[in-house]
Design a protein around this motif. Structure first.
Motif, PDB file in Angstrom:
ATOM      1  N   GLY A   1      41.225  -7.593  65.193  1.00  0.00           N
ATOM      2  CA  GLY A   1      42.272  -6.873  65.915  1.00  0.00           C
ATOM      3  C   GLY A   1      42.246  -7.154  67.400  1.00  0.00           C
ATOM      4  O   GLY A   1      43.298  -7.237  68.054  1.00  0.00           O
ATOM      5  N   GLU A   2      41.046  -7.322  67.960  1.00  0.00           N
ATOM      6  CA  GLU A   2      40.927  -7.644  69.368  1.00  0.00           C
ATOM      7  C   GLU A   2      41.453  -9.055  69.653  1.00  0.00           C
ATOM      8  O   GLU A   2      42.066  -9.304  70.696  1.00  0.00           O
ATOM      9  N   LEU A   3      41.210  -9.983  68.723  1.00  0.00           N
ATOM     10  CA  LEU A   3      41.793 -11.317  68.861  1.00  0.00           C
ATOM     11  C   LEU A   3      43.313 -11.224  68.856  1.00  0.00           C
ATOM     12  O   LEU A   3      43.994 -11.837  69.697  1.00  0.00           O
ATOM     13  N   THR A   4      43.865 -10.464  67.926  1.00  0.00           N
ATOM     14  CA  THR A   4      45.314 -10.303  67.827  1.00  0.00           C
ATOM     15  C   THR A   4      45.877  -9.720  69.112  1.00  0.00           C
ATOM     16  O   THR A   4      46.925 -10.170  69.607  1.00  0.00           O
TER      17      THR A   4
ATOM     18  N   SER B   1      44.287  -1.206  61.267  1.00  0.00           N
ATOM     19  CA  SER B   1      44.380  -2.420  60.464  1.00  0.00           C
ATOM     20  C   SER B   1      43.082  -2.676  59.702  1.00  0.00           C
ATOM     21  O   SER B   1      43.100  -3.105  58.547  1.00  0.00           O
ATOM     22  N   GLU B   2      41.958  -2.408  60.348  1.00  0.00           N
ATOM     23  CA  GLU B   2      40.677  -2.551  59.651  1.00  0.00           C
ATOM     24  C   GLU B   2      40.601  -1.607  58.450  1.00  0.00           C
ATOM     25  O   GLU B   2      40.138  -1.999  57.368  1.00  0.00           O
ATOM     26  N   GLN B   3      41.074  -0.384  58.643  1.00  0.00           N
ATOM     27  CA  GLN B   3      41.052   0.571  57.547  1.00  0.00           C
ATOM     28  C   GLN B   3      41.968   0.117  56.415  1.00  0.00           C
ATOM     29  O   GLN B   3      41.661   0.292  55.232  1.00  0.00           O
ATOM     30  N   TRP B   4      43.100  -0.487  56.785  1.00  0.00           N
ATOM     31  CA  TRP B   4      44.028  -1.039  55.779  1.00  0.00           C
ATOM     32  C   TRP B   4      43.323  -2.069  54.919  1.00  0.00           C
ATOM     33  O   TRP B   4      43.404  -2.030  53.691  1.00  0.00           O
ATOM     34  N   LEU B   5      42.604  -3.000  55.567  1.00  0.00           N
ATOM     35  CA  LEU B   5      41.944  -4.042  54.784  1.00  0.00           C
ATOM     36  C   LEU B   5      40.836  -3.460  53.920  1.00  0.00           C
ATOM     37  O   LEU B   5      40.682  -3.840  52.756  1.00  0.00           O
ATOM     38  N   LEU B   6      40.071  -2.516  54.452  1.00  0.00           N
ATOM     39  CA  LEU B   6      38.999  -1.912  53.661  1.00  0.00           C
ATOM     40  C   LEU B   6      39.561  -1.172  52.458  1.00  0.00           C
ATOM     41  O   LEU B   6      38.993  -1.235  51.356  1.00  0.00           O
ATOM     42  N   ASN B   7      40.692  -0.492  52.652  1.00  0.00           N
ATOM     43  CA  ASN B   7      41.320   0.216  51.535  1.00  0.00           C
ATOM     44  C   ASN B   7      41.846  -0.748  50.482  1.00  0.00           C
ATOM     45  O   ASN B   7      41.769  -0.489  49.271  1.00  0.00           O
TER      46      ASN B   7
ATOM     47  N   THR C   1      43.857 -26.506  58.263  1.00  0.00           N
ATOM     48  CA  THR C   1      42.892 -25.530  57.760  1.00  0.00           C
ATOM     49  C   THR C   1      42.527 -24.492  58.825  1.00  0.00           C
ATOM     50  O   THR C   1      42.076 -23.395  58.475  1.00  0.00           O
ATOM     51  N   ILE C   2      42.731 -24.794  60.097  1.00  0.00           N
ATOM     52  CA  ILE C   2      42.454 -23.815  61.146  1.00  0.00           C
ATOM     53  C   ILE C   2      43.369 -22.601  61.003  1.00  0.00           C
ATOM     54  O   ILE C   2      43.015 -21.489  61.382  1.00  0.00           O
ATOM     55  N   GLY C   3      44.567 -22.793  60.431  1.00  0.00           N
ATOM     56  CA  GLY C   3      45.444 -21.674  60.115  1.00  0.00           C
ATOM     57  C   GLY C   3      46.185 -21.064  61.288  1.00  0.00           C
ATOM     58  O   GLY C   3      46.652 -19.922  61.200  1.00  0.00           O
ATOM     59  N   CYS C   4      46.333 -21.791  62.386  1.00  0.00           N
ATOM     60  CA  CYS C   4      46.975 -21.218  63.578  1.00  0.00           C
ATOM     61  C   CYS C   4      48.485 -21.432  63.638  1.00  0.00           C
ATOM     62  O   CYS C   4      49.174 -20.716  64.363  1.00  0.00           O
ATOM     63  N   LYS C   5      49.004 -22.401  62.902  1.00  0.00           N
ATOM     64  CA  LYS C   5      50.435 -22.675  63.007  1.00  0.00           C
ATOM     65  C   LYS C   5      51.303 -21.478  62.608  1.00  0.00           C
ATOM     66  O   LYS C   5      52.317 -21.206  63.276  1.00  0.00           O
TER      67      LYS C   5
ATOM     68  N   SER D   1      48.145  -7.867  63.209  1.00  0.00           N
ATOM     69  CA  SER D   1      46.739  -7.551  63.007  1.00  0.00           C
ATOM     70  C   SER D   1      46.391  -7.539  61.521  1.00  0.00           C
ATOM     71  O   SER D   1      45.327  -8.040  61.111  1.00  0.00           O
ATOM     72  N   ASP D   2      47.287  -6.986  60.702  1.00  0.00           N
ATOM     73  CA  ASP D   2      47.060  -7.019  59.254  1.00  0.00           C
ATOM     74  C   ASP D   2      47.019  -8.463  58.758  1.00  0.00           C
ATOM     75  O   ASP D   2      46.169  -8.828  57.931  1.00  0.00           O
ATOM     76  N   PHE D   3      47.937  -9.278  59.250  1.00  0.00           N
ATOM     77  CA  PHE D   3      47.928 -10.693  58.871  1.00  0.00           C
ATOM     78  C   PHE D   3      46.615 -11.351  59.285  1.00  0.00           C
ATOM     79  O   PHE D   3      46.008 -12.115  58.518  1.00  0.00           O
ATOM     80  N   MET D   4      46.155 -11.063  60.501  1.00  0.00           N
ATOM     81  CA  MET D   4      44.943 -11.704  60.996  1.00  0.00           C
ATOM     82  C   MET D   4      43.731 -11.299  60.165  1.00  0.00           C
ATOM     83  O   MET D   4      42.896 -12.140  59.801  1.00  0.00           O
ATOM     84  N   ASN D   5      43.617 -10.016  59.841  1.00  0.00           N
ATOM     85  CA  ASN D   5      42.504  -9.570  58.994  1.00  0.00           C
ATOM     86  C   ASN D   5      42.576 -10.208  57.611  1.00  0.00           C
ATOM     87  O   ASN D   5      41.560 -10.636  57.053  1.00  0.00           O
ATOM     88  N   TRP D   6      43.783 -10.281  57.055  1.00  0.00           N
ATOM     89  CA  TRP D   6      43.973 -10.952  55.765  1.00  0.00           C
ATOM     90  C   TRP D   6      43.619 -12.433  55.879  1.00  0.00           C
ATOM     91  O   TRP D   6      42.971 -12.998  54.985  1.00  0.00           O
ATOM     92  N   SER D   7      44.028 -13.060  56.973  1.00  0.00           N
ATOM     93  CA  SER D   7      43.830 -14.494  57.149  1.00  0.00           C
ATOM     94  C   SER D   7      42.350 -14.862  57.185  1.00  0.00           C
ATOM     95  O   SER D   7      41.917 -15.831  56.537  1.00  0.00           O
ATOM     96  N   PHE D   8      41.556 -14.087  57.919  1.00  0.00           N
ATOM     97  CA  PHE D   8      40.112 -14.353  57.940  1.00  0.00           C
ATOM     98  C   PHE D   8      39.503 -14.129  56.556  1.00  0.00           C
ATOM     99  O   PHE D   8      38.612 -14.874  56.129  1.00  0.00           O
TER     100      PHE D   8
END
Length: 348
Positions: free
Chosen positions: A70-73, A46-52, A192-196, A89-96
Motif C-alpha cells: 500500500g505504501e508503494l501504491t 486493502s491489506e485486510q481485504w487480501l487477508l479476508n 514479468t516485472i508486471g509494471c505495464k 492498492s488492492d491490485f498491487m496486493n493481488w499482483s504481489f
C-alpha cells in the motif's frame, strides 16, 4: 534497454564474495518522492481485504504485512483520491500475491490462471469462477470499471495478458532448466516485472483516457520503456540477494551477466547500475522532445509523464522500506549500500 557487451573486468575471483555494494541509485534518481495523503487508512483496508480473501496463515501473514504494498501504491499514485487509490492498492496486493503464486505453477497452470483472470477483467460482474486469483480480480476490477475509460481499460487488460504470457515462458524455462541469453532475458523480464498495467492505472487515477495515437507515439513509448527498464533493472539488483539464497537467481540480470559474460558479482551489479542511470537520462532526453497535441491533450500527457516519473522513484524508496528484499535491515542498507549475501537455503 540495450544490452551492449560489458566493459568491466571479467576476472572471476577464486573465493566467492560475501557481500556486494549497491550502486548509488539515489544520486542518479533525484525525482521528488510524494506520498498520497490517504496512504495509511487505504493501505490497512486493502491489506485486510487480501487477508479476508486469501485466508493466509502464519508465517505468510507476517511476510505479507511486511510487504507494505500500500505504501508503494501511495508513492506511485500520490494524487489519487481514496476510492481510486484503494482499487490500485488492492491490485498491487493481488499482483504481489499472484507473482509469488505463479512461482509454484507450471506452464499449463499459469495459462489456466491467465484465462480466468483475463475473463474476469473482460466481464468482472457476470464472469463466474471458483479460482481465488480470478475472484479477487472480479472484486477490484468491478470497481475499476466504474470510472475507467475504454482506452485505459484495454491497455490494462492487454498488458496484464503480456504479464501472464511472460510468466508462462518463465515457468517453461524453469521446468526445462533453460538459462536465457541477455537479449532473451531482457525481452521476457520487461513483462514479468508486471509494471505495464500499472502505467494504465496512471490514467485511471487521474480519470483521463489518452487517445491511441498519443500513447502509441514513439516518444511516449520510449519514456514508458525507459521507466519500465529502470524499475526492472533496479529490482534485479535489490532482489538478487533473496533470490540467490532460495535458488531462484537465474531470472535475474545479475545472474545472466555472470553466466553469459563471465562478470564477477560486483561488476555485474555496477553494470546494471550504469544501465539504470542511462535509462533515466533516456527518459529525460525524450521528455525534452515531447510533441504537442493541443492544450487539453498536452495537459493530460503531462499528468501521465509525471505518473511515469513517480513510478521511477517510488519503487526505489519502497524497496528499502518493505521487508521483501532486506528484511528489517532496509534502512541501514539504504545508508551504507552494503548487502551481505544470505546463505543458500536447502532445497525443499
Amino acid at each position: 534497454m540495450t544490452a551492449p557487451t560489458p566493459t568491466y573486468s571479467t576476472t572471476i575471483p577464486d573465493s566467492k564474495p560475501s557481500e556486494f555494494m549497491l550502486p548509488d541509485l539515489f544520486s542518479d534518481c533525484q525525482y521528488p518522492l510524494r506520498l498520497n495523503p490517504y496512504c495509511y487508512p487505504v493501505s490497512r483496508a486493502s491489506e485486510q481485504w487480501l487477508l479476508n480473501e486469501t485466508s493466509l496463515a502464519e508465517p505468510k501473514i507476517t511476510k505479507f504485512m511486511g510487504l507494505h504494498a500500500g505504501e508503494l501504491t501511495a508513492a506511485c499514485y500520490p494524487d489519487a483520491d481514496a476510492f481510486h487509490l484503494r482499487v490500485c492498492s488492492d491490485f498491487m496486493n493481488w499482483s504481489f500475491s499472484i507473482d509469488d503464486w505463479l512461482d509454484e505453477f507450471d506452464v499449463d497452470g499459469t495459462f489456466g490462471i491467465r484465462d480466468c483472470c483475463i475473463s474476469a477483467f473482460r466481464d468482472p460482474i457476470n464472469f463466474q469462477t471458483e479460482k481465488l486469483a480470478a475472484k479477487m480480480c472480479k472484486s477490484y476490477f468491478s470497481r475499476f470499471m466504474q470510472t475507467a475509460g475504454p482506452g485505459c481499460t484495454e491497455r490494462f487488460i492487454r498488458t496484464m495478458d503480456l504479464f501472464f504470457i511472460a510468466a508462462a515462458k518463465q515457468a517453461d524455462d524453469r521446468a526445462k532448466g533453460h538459462t536465457l541469453d541477455l537479449e532473451s532475458y531482457i525481452t521476457v523480464r520487461r513483462d514479468t516485472i508486471g509494471c505495464k498495467p500499472c502505467f494504465a492505472l496512471i490514467e485511471y487515477v487521474a480519470q483521463i483516457d489518452l487517445p491511441d495515437d498519443v500513447v502509441s507515439h514513439p516518444v511516449i513509448k520510449a519514456m514508458e520503456e525507459a521507466t519500465n527498464d529502470v524499475i526492472t533493472l533496479s529490482n534485479d539488483i535489490l532482489s538478487y540477494n533473496v533470490e540467490q539464497s532460495c535458488g531462484d537467481g537465474m531470472h535475474n540480470m545479475i545472474a545472466v551477466l555472470m553466466e553469459e559474460q563471465g562478470l564477477d558479482l560486483q561488476s555485474a551489479v555496477d553494470y546494471i547500475g550504469q544501465l539504470c542511470k542511462d535509462n533515466i537520462q533516456l527518459f529525460e532526453d525524450n521528455r525534452a522532445i515531447l510533441p504537442s497535441w493541443g492544450e487539453e491533450i498536452d495537459r493530460q500527457v503531462a499528468i501521465y509523464i509525471d505518473g511515469l516519473q513517480n513510478w521511477i522513484v517510488g519503487p526505489l524508496h519502497w524497496s528499502f522500506d518493505s521487508n521483501r528484499y532486506f528484511g528489517m535491515d532496509g534502512h541501514a542498507i539504504k545508508q551504507n549500500r552494503i548487502v551481505k549475501l544470505l546463505p543458500k537455503r536447502p532445497l525443499q
